[in-house]
Scaffold this motif. Structure first.
Motif, PDB file in Angstrom:
ATOM      1  N   ALA A 180       1.025  -1.103   0.158  1.00 63.98           N
ATOM      2  CA  ALA A 180       0.149   0.137  -0.200  1.00 63.98           C
ATOM      3  C   ALA A 180       0.746   1.442  -0.084  1.00 63.98           C
ATOM      4  O   ALA A 180       1.914   1.330   0.603  1.00 63.98           O
ATOM      5  CB  ALA A 180      -1.044  -0.033   1.362  1.00 63.98           C
ATOM      6  N   ILE A 181       0.390   2.208  -0.659  1.00 65.32           N
ATOM      7  CA  ILE A 181       1.295   3.606  -0.844  1.00 65.32           C
ATOM      8  C   ILE A 181       0.533   4.587   0.193  1.00 65.32           C
ATOM      9  O   ILE A 181      -0.823   4.712  -0.028  1.00 65.32           O
ATOM     10  CB  ILE A 181       1.355   4.102  -2.217  1.00 65.32           C
ATOM     11  CG1 ILE A 181       1.954   3.144  -2.875  1.00 65.32           C
ATOM     12  CG2 ILE A 181       1.992   5.430  -2.293  1.00 65.32           C
ATOM     13  CD1 ILE A 181       1.839   3.356  -4.564  1.00 65.32           C
ATOM     14  N   ALA A 182       1.136   5.185   1.056  1.00 67.56           N
ATOM     15  CA  ALA A 182       0.475   6.113   1.983  1.00 67.56           C
ATOM     16  C   ALA A 182      -0.075   7.124   1.194  1.00 67.56           C
ATOM     17  O   ALA A 182       0.776   7.800   0.484  1.00 67.56           O
ATOM     18  CB  ALA A 182       1.580   6.367   3.228  1.00 67.56           C
ATOM     19  N   GLY A 183      -1.099   7.831   1.491  1.00 64.88           N
ATOM     20  CA  GLY A 183      -1.791   8.959   1.019  1.00 64.88           C
ATOM     21  C   GLY A 183      -2.371   8.662  -0.146  1.00 64.88           C
ATOM     22  O   GLY A 183      -2.924   9.729  -0.820  1.00 64.88           O
ATOM     23  N   LYS A 184      -2.315   7.716  -0.776  1.00 64.41           N
ATOM     24  CA  LYS A 184      -2.998   7.347  -2.189  1.00 64.41           C
ATOM     25  C   LYS A 184      -4.158   6.848  -2.121  1.00 64.41           C
ATOM     26  O   LYS A 184      -4.603   6.078  -1.061  1.00 64.41           O
ATOM     27  CB  LYS A 184      -2.037   6.365  -2.972  1.00 64.41           C
ATOM     28  CG  LYS A 184      -2.710   6.071  -4.468  1.00 64.41           C
ATOM     29  CD  LYS A 184      -1.816   5.406  -5.159  1.00 64.41           C
ATOM     30  CE  LYS A 184      -2.420   5.594  -6.639  1.00 64.41           C
ATOM     31  NZ  LYS A 184      -1.653   4.414  -7.491  1.00 64.41           N
TER      32      LYS A 184
END
Length: 125
Positions: free
Chosen positions: A116-120
């Motif tokens: 998972a990519i933070a903030g996306k």
């Protein structure tokens, strides 16, 4: 149970299929070995005599690179590419597909589970 090149060959299978359990021997090489030794490919492994098993073992040891030696050679080839710093070596080093496949989607086998990519945020339509 026949033991060839450090691998236990299943006794109920045909010789042609059983030889494929050895790393480095596929359909073509298995047929080649059967032809060299003079064994009918449809015979079962448990029907082979000790002399035939020894003949198969000798042919494989003499003519083919299998199991540990083959794995070592492949690992050394990959290590050489990585040490050279060529494109293929860099792809190996980064654990990305080496042979030109796309990576925007797919390539999960090589890259591992998705992170998972933070903030996306997911875009909804």
């Amino acid at each position: 149970m026949a033991r060839i090149a450090g691998v236990n060959i299943p006794t109920q299978k045909r010789v042609l299929i059983g030889l494929r359990y050895i790393h480095g021997i596929g359909p073509a090489k298995a047929k080649e070995i059967c032809d060299k030794v003079g064994i009918a490919p449809e015979r079962r492994v448990h029907d082979l005599t000790d002399a035939e098993v020894i003949q198969i073992r000798e042919v494989i040891d003499r003519d083919y690179l299998v199991e540990g030696d083959l794995r070592r050679e492949v690992a050394m080839n990959i290590k050489r590419l990585m040490d050279l710093g060529c494109y293929r070596g860099l792809r190996h080093r980064k654990s990305l597909p080496v042979r030109g496949q796309r990576t925007h989607t797919n390539a999960r086998t090589r890259k591992g589970p998705a992170k998972a990519i933070a903030g996306k945020k997911k875009v909804t339509k």
